[in-house]
Design a protein around this motif. Structure first.
Motif, PDB file in Angstrom:
ATOM      1  N   THR A  74     -38.660   4.604 106.862  1.00 40.84           N
ATOM      2  CA  THR A  74     -39.790   3.822 107.335  1.00 40.84           C
ATOM      3  C   THR A  74     -40.288   4.193 108.433  1.00 40.84           C
ATOM      4  N   GLN A 114     -37.319   3.642  99.059  1.00 41.35           N
ATOM      5  CA  GLN A 114     -36.100   4.304  99.446  1.00 41.35           C
ATOM      6  C   GLN A 114     -36.427   5.444 100.121  1.00 41.35           C
ATOM      7  N   GLU A 137     -35.737   8.298  99.325  1.00 41.32           N
ATOM      8  CA  GLU A 137     -36.298   9.202  98.361  1.00 41.32           C
ATOM      9  C   GLU A 137     -37.496   9.070  97.722  1.00 41.32           C
ATOM     10  N   ARG A 156     -27.949  -2.864  94.989  1.00 41.61           N
ATOM     11  CA  ARG A 156     -27.179  -1.385  94.410  1.00 41.61           C
ATOM     12  C   ARG A 156     -26.171  -1.596  93.321  1.00 41.61           C
ATOM     13  N   ASN A 214     -26.000  -1.923 101.786  1.00 40.47           N
ATOM     14  CA  ASN A 214     -26.663  -2.164 102.883  1.00 40.47           C
ATOM     15  C   ASN A 214     -26.561  -3.134 103.987  1.00 40.47           C
TER      16      ASN A 214
HETATM   17  C1  WT7 Z   1     -32.448   0.767  99.458  1.00 42.87           C
HETATM   18  C2  WT7 Z   1     -32.929   2.081 100.276  1.00 42.87           C
HETATM   19  C3  WT7 Z   1     -37.147   1.547 102.022  1.00 42.87           C
HETATM   20  C4  WT7 Z   1     -37.202   2.121 103.227  1.00 42.87           C
HETATM   21  C5  WT7 Z   1     -35.935   1.546 104.086  1.00 42.87           C
HETATM   22  C6  WT7 Z   1     -34.607   1.604 103.304  1.00 42.87           C
HETATM   23  C7  WT7 Z   1     -32.935  -1.480  99.516  1.00 42.87           C
HETATM   24  C8  WT7 Z   1     -35.380  -1.519 100.245  1.00 42.87           C
HETATM   25  C9  WT7 Z   1     -36.133  -3.401  99.478  1.00 42.87           C
HETATM   26  C10 WT7 Z   1     -36.699  -4.578  98.941  1.00 42.87           C
HETATM   27  C11 WT7 Z   1     -34.807  -5.069  98.055  1.00 42.87           C
HETATM   28  C12 WT7 Z   1     -34.795  -3.168  98.990  1.00 42.87           C
HETATM   29  C13 WT7 Z   1     -32.690  -1.038  98.054  1.00 42.87           C
HETATM   30  C14 WT7 Z   1     -32.849   0.513  98.363  1.00 42.87           C
HETATM   31  N1  WT7 Z   1     -34.092  -2.027  99.632  1.00 42.87           N
HETATM   32  N2  WT7 Z   1     -36.517  -2.265 100.268  1.00 42.87           N
HETATM   33  N3  WT7 Z   1     -37.925  -4.718  99.517  1.00 42.87           N
HETATM   34  N4  WT7 Z   1     -36.138  -5.524  98.376  1.00 42.87           N
HETATM   35  N5  WT7 Z   1     -33.908  -4.121  98.274  1.00 42.87           N
HETATM   36  O1  WT7 Z   1     -34.473   2.850 102.621  1.00 42.87           O
HETATM   37  O2  WT7 Z   1     -32.104   3.377 103.500  1.00 42.87           O
HETATM   38  O3  WT7 Z   1     -33.356   4.761 101.678  1.00 42.87           O
HETATM   39  O4  WT7 Z   1     -32.299   2.325 101.202  1.00 42.87           O
HETATM   40  O5  WT7 Z   1     -32.600  -0.476 100.292  1.00 42.87           O
HETATM   41  O6  WT7 Z   1     -31.249  -1.095  97.559  1.00 42.87           O
HETATM   42  O7  WT7 Z   1     -32.101   1.302  97.056  1.00 42.87           O
HETATM   43  P1  WT7 Z   1     -32.825   3.458 102.233  1.00 42.87           P
END
Ligand code: WT7
Length: 658
Positions: A317, A425, A427, A528, A534
């Motif tokens: 982010t 994500q 990715e 997930r 998370n």
């Molecule tokens: C995972 C990715 C996106 C940048 C920060 C996290 C969860 C992320 C949301 C959302 C529900 C979300 C998912 C995803 N996630 N944004 N708006 N609503 N779940 O990045 O560390 O790569 O994690 O975060 O589970 O797969 P990350």
């Protein structure tokens, strides 16, 4: 009712106001649908058009998408560009040289403003300094820096000379740093003497020294140290250099290194369901395009905005919405060194007021903890601050529960600001499923609909679409410009993790479950579907924490699961079998603390299990498989109503109840 259920049964809707629709870059449902239609009819034409319109190319590309090596897709492959040129020089050329790029607020409240002209000069000196110690295109540079202008400049300087950065969040341990240095084969580290958080100075450089002491860091030639506090830290002659000395006599101009669109801009390590963290590799051209587009469409960035993303540059982010996106759009942004609760929990609101922030992007965990803090200390309540400068709010990192959404909407947004709940994500490089402020009727708890051009879908185990209203597996059916290119050094793991044979290797597997509303097709993320947790919006692999635990000489076996937590979304719960006797009472308490600290040392404080329970054994099937669904129920404190007939040793359930 769980939050997911509440979201899917949510009936409150928030259509955008006429004024917001009128002023937005993507204005109205018809405009959104036209973009989606364009992408559907001519996928390559759509992305090619956008890449030409929004990115400045040194050499234009002739082919938009190359699928010949699928799933290793290439975008704009014969185009050449430089990401730092796009973020800095081109703003000067557009007459924005004296516009403030970064408003930096230090932990102690001191404010420093840096214009685009000044930032370009700093980045150029930094880039020349890195070149002077032999760092060149393609080299990997590990960055371990606090939130600072220098942190952003270090990343931009790497981009300028074509070096691939790998930023490691300042909360990760020496062991984590050492593993990342080795995996990436980094040639240099950029760090700081100390970081300032919550009124305390915390050493950083000594952690790099500790990583060196573990061995295996021979690829590193130099450690560049930014002097943040002046704290007394040891420097190794011949290897360690002060940043200010390195750049003091360097020129303020540095010709950008023009790289291919596919050139790796950065690696960012993230947790998977198995093994060690993986180095997610991102491109230059495609990544930059999506950073810019999402700034313009999701955040509707305008010349007068003051943009604030509260993430750390150590996470994706911070990469996309601090270092690259806002600068590539010539925006003014906040970079904040400190923590939301220092000197008190009104810090964010005070900063929004004093800097007249108009777009604010944060994580649900932060919102939930500040709601609680405002209850405890009424002086920290947002109502004590003038937040009228705000016009748009964002949420990221985890599902936002409708109650937190409503509080955010009412108390921070004053009932006037749309909330973009952005699902994406590490990715994906940028937003995948998100409301657009001038288009979307909001439903609390739902990330609503895909960003135009993103082919998100929900399928069953065999890859068939499931109907709206039925839960399934979230996939992306077509490649998109800012997607992960590979896992550094492990292309096989890339294929296995993201393009599994379950879907004939055709769909990108996000790793999340999702459901679409049966009436309007809105997406809600249900969490997930792999062994990834998370915690406060931070991703942690259960296996990673288990490996850390069993590396302790006293531990025989460990299993880690997540359980819902009101504040952090999920909490880490570890079930541990010791080699010696099962501890109880004070001995157990002492052991818990010891193991928590151990995990903090092995991975970082964010991975410390909140809850540790000891058993003489773990619940296993007769074939010896750990019954994780039982552990999940135990972690939640649920009565065990499940079938335990296959359980080898039912008696230990009692011990693990916690
Ligand atoms: C995972 C990715 C996106 C940048 C920060 C996290 C969860 C992320 C949301 C959302 C529900 C979300 C998912 C995803 N996630 N944004 N708006 N609503 N779940 O990045 O560390 O790569 O994690 O975060 O589970 O797969 P990350």
């Amino acid at each position: 009712m769980s939050d997911v259920e509440t979201a899917t049964h949510e009936h409150r809707v928030f259509p955008p106001s006429e004024a917001v629709v009128k002023a937005a870059a993507v204005s109205g449902v018809a405009a959104y649908e036209a973009l989606c239609k364009e992408a559907e009819t001519d996928y390559e034409g759509y992305w090619g058009r956008l890449a030409r319109e929004h990115v400045s190319w040194k050499q234009p590309f002739t082919q938009t998408l190359d699928e010949s090596g699928a799933p290793f897709f290439k975008w704009f492959a014969d185009g050449k560009l430089n990401v730092s040129y796009n973020c800095l020089d081109r703003n000067l050329e557009a007459g924005l040289g004296d516009k403030v790029a970064i408003i930096f607020e230090a932990d102690d409240g001191k404010v420093t403003k840096v214009t685009y002209k000044q930032l370009l000069a700093l980045v150029s000196k930094f880039a020349n300094g890195l070149k002077s110690i032999g760092i060149k295109k393609g080299d990997r540079v590990l960055i371990y820096l606090p939130m600072s202008v220098e942190g952003v400049a270090a990343m931009q300087a790497c981009a300028r000379i074509g070096a691939t950065h790998s930023v490691v969040f300042g909360g990760f341990s020496a062991k984590s740093v050492q593993e990342r240095i080795q995996d990436a084969g980094a040639v240099a580290v950029i760090t700081a003497d100390e970081q300032c958080r919550g009124g305390k100075n915390i050493p950083l450089k000594p952690i790099i020294d500790e990583a060196f002491a573990m061995g295996g860091c021979e690829s590193i030639k130099n450690v560049v140290v930014y002097q943040r506090t002046g704290g007394n830290i040891p420097m190794t002659a011949g290897r360690d250099l002060w940043l200010h000395e390195l750049i003091k006599d360097q020129s303020e101009t540095c010709e950008p290194e023009w790289v291919d669109a596919e050139h790796p801009l950065f690696l960012l390590y993230t947790s998977g369901s198995t093994g060690k963290p993986k180095g997610v590799q991102h491109s230059s051209g495609g990544y930059l395009l999506h950073a810019i587009l999402t700034m313009k469409w999701t955040f509707d960035i305008k010349p007068d905005d003051v943009f604030w993303c509260t993430a750390d540059i150590g996470w994706v982010t911070g990469h996309t919405y601090i270092t690259y996106g806002p600068l590539a759009c010539g925006a003014t942004e906040i970079v904040f060194e400190g923590v939301p609760t220092y000197p008190d929990a009104g810090r964010f609101w005070k900063m929004i007021e004093s800097h007249k922030v108009s777009i604010f992007y944060t994580a649900p965990t932060a919102i939930r903890s500040l709601i609680k803090a405002a209850d405890v200390n009424p002086a920290a309540h947002p109502k004590n601050y003038s937040l009228t400068s705000l016009r748009l709010l964002g949420s990221v990192g985890e599902p936002i529960n409708p109650a937190a959404w409503q509080w955010y909407y009412d108390n921070i947004g004053g009932g006037r600001c749309p909330i973009v709940d952005t699902f994406w994500q590490t990715e994906t490089g940028g937003h995948m499923i998100t409301p657009l402020p001038g288009v979307t009727t909001l439903v609390p708890g739902s990330c609503t609909l895909p960003f135009p051009g993103i082919q998100a879908a929900i399928v069953d185990e065999t890859g068939n679409d499931v109907p709206w209203g039925q839960g399934g597996i979230l996939v992306v059916k077509k490649p998109w410009p800012s997607m992960i290119r590979t896992i550094w050094g492990d292309p096989e793991r890339f294929k296995k993790s993201y393009y599994p044979q379950d879907f004939q290797g055709k769909y990108y597997l996000a790793g999340d479950g999702a459901i679409r509303d049966k009436d309007n097709g809105y997406f809600t993320i249900t969490g997930r579907i792999d062994d990834v947790l998370n915690v406060s919006g931070h991703r942690m692999g259960t296996m990673e924490i288990e490996s850390a635990l069993v590396a302790n000489p006293l531990v025989a076996e460990a299993a880690v699961v997540g359980r819902p937590d009101e504040l952090t979304g999920e909490a880490i719960c570890a079930f541990v079998v010791l080699k010696g006797e099962r501890p109880t009472g004070d001995a157990a308490k002492k052991m818990i603390k010891e193991l928590q600290d151990w995990v903090g040392k092995e991975i970082g404080p964010i991975a410390k299990p909140k809850d540790i329970r000891f058993g003489e054994n773990l619940p296993k099937t007769r074939s010896g498989k750990i019954m994780r669904r039982l552990l999940r129920a135990l972690a939640k404190g649920e009565e065990i109503t499940q079938d335990v007939s296959t359980l080898e040793n039912p008696a230990i359930l009692e011990q693990l109840k916690g």
